[in-house]
Design a protein around this motif. Structure first.
Motif, mmCIF file in Angstrom:
data_model
loop_
_atom_site.group_PDB
_atom_site.id
_atom_site.type_symbol
_atom_site.label_atom_id
_atom_site.label_comp_id
_atom_site.label_asym_id
_atom_site.label_seq_id
_atom_site.Cartn_x
_atom_site.Cartn_y
_atom_site.Cartn_z
ATOM 1 N N GLN A 34 7.320 7.681 5.201
ATOM 2 C CA GLN A 34 6.570 6.572 4.610
ATOM 3 C C GLN A 34 5.318 7.095 3.912
ATOM 4 O O GLN A 34 4.996 6.681 2.789
ATOM 5 C CB GLN A 34 6.190 5.563 5.702
ATOM 6 C CG GLN A 34 5.459 4.333 5.183
ATOM 7 C CD GLN A 34 6.335 3.454 4.320
ATOM 8 O OE1 GLN A 34 7.527 3.320 4.558
ATOM 9 N NE2 GLN A 34 5.755 2.856 3.297
ATOM 10 N N VAL A 136 14.000 4.202 4.337
ATOM 11 C CA VAL A 136 12.875 4.888 3.698
ATOM 12 C C VAL A 136 13.146 6.390 3.642
ATOM 13 O O VAL A 136 12.958 7.031 2.602
ATOM 14 C CB VAL A 136 11.558 4.608 4.451
ATOM 15 C CG1 VAL A 136 10.422 5.464 3.884
ATOM 16 C CG2 VAL A 136 11.206 3.133 4.373
ATOM 17 N N ASP A 175 9.936 1.445 -2.762
ATOM 18 C CA ASP A 175 10.857 0.910 -1.773
ATOM 19 C C ASP A 175 11.420 -0.428 -2.249
ATOM 20 O O ASP A 175 10.753 -1.195 -2.940
ATOM 21 C CB ASP A 175 10.117 0.730 -0.441
ATOM 22 C CG ASP A 175 11.059 0.490 0.721
ATOM 23 O OD1 ASP A 175 12.241 0.846 0.610
ATOM 24 O OD2 ASP A 175 10.600 -0.052 1.745
#
Length: 302
Positions: A34, A136, A175
């Motif tokens: 992330q 992710v 994303d």
């Protein structure tokens, strides 16, 4: 001599090496990817972007990844996508490849996948029985693969498209962005798995949107960039409306895919699976009905 800068948390690309500071080195799997995805979003120059991917690549050894896709539909675990199942009947085999749609076996099952922009990556987590947050990581792993080997992909897939570098820095790094064919190409190597791209044959009842990948081009099997893979997964392109409803009610003139779903084999016939699902739903409703009845009955006693 300049001090080494962490390849993850440094806010500049100068003097960066494949080095992680203690804090970044202690990050968990999800937090690591992330953080890196956010870092990439601040770099719009592809060459800088590529260099950052190269510096972080050695750190990926911290997070080993072994993709083992499921093979069969389990009605206790998976949910059938009724609408996309109608498109399976419109799918065709490709000459010279494994027969999936013109053999005598049971029809493949389309699994229900969340449509939030990450549907392609949700397909992978579903087939790999992975937690949702792996979407992710898969996106980041794929970005690194495509960015580091962009010239090779552009050379090999030049007949499909030529916008890879722009696509990576303008869209793919965010994303929940709709995946393009490039995502499929890169995922083959990330997963070390063949991907059979399944594009329904729709020319008989509608026009295909000019921006949509051609059916003949995308209805084939793609393979890892270097390794020979033994597993193959099937990913189907489709739109969130049944073919029948499209013909009868759509106000649009041309059809374009907006969703991906995985296809897997049934252990039993599709008709039996549908029967099981209907019975399960009936029993659930029956239980709920009796629970409500019991509540009303108990309340009436006071």
């Amino acid at each position: 001599m300049h001090a080494l800068r962490c390849s993850l948390c440094s806010n500049t690309d100068s003097q960066i090496s494949n080095y992680l500071c203690d804090e970044c080195n202690d990050l968990g799997r999800y937090e690591f990817f992330q953080h890196f995805l956010i870092k990439l979003q601040y770099n719009k120059n592809f060459h800088t972007f590529q260099r950052i991917c190269q510096t972080i690549y050695p750190a990926l050894v911290k997070f080993p990844f072994n993709f083992k896709p499921i093979q069969y539909f389990d009605p206790q675990v998976h949910q059938l996508d009724i609408i996309s199942q109608q498109y399976v009947a419109l799918c065709e085999d490709t000459e010279g490849e494994t027969k999936y749609f013109s053999n005598n076996e049971q029809q493949l099952i389309a699994l229900d996948v969340k449509g939030d922009g990450n549907c392609l990556y949700h397909c992978i987590t579903l087939l790999g029985e992975m937690a949702n947050h792996y979407t992710v990581e898969l996106r980041v792993q794929n970005i690194i693969e495509l960015a580091m080997n962009a010239d090779a992909y552009l050379q090999f897939f030049k007949l499909y498209d030529t916008n890879l570098k722009a696509y990576i820095v303008r869209s793919m790094l965010y994303d929940r962005r709709w995946a393009e064919p490039w995502d499929l190409f890169g995922l083959c190597t990330v997963l070390n798995c063949n991907i059979r791209s399944v594009f329904p044959s729709l020319n008989t009842f509608t026009n295909i949107h000019p921006s949509a990948p051609p059916q003949k081009v995308m209805n084939k099997t793609f393979k890892p960039r270097q390794n020979i893979a033994t597993n193959t997964i099937l990913i189907m392109w489709w739109r969130g409306i049944s073919p029948e409803d499209w013909i009868l009610y759509s106000t649009e003139d041309i059809w374009a895919p907006n969703h991906y779903v995985p296809l897997i084999k049934p252990r039993v016939s599709l008709h039996l699976i549908l029967l099981i699902l209907i019975v399960n739903e009936y029993l659930l409703n029956l239980v709920l009905e009796y629970d409500i009845f019991d509540i009303l009955y108990n309340e009436s006693m006071f």
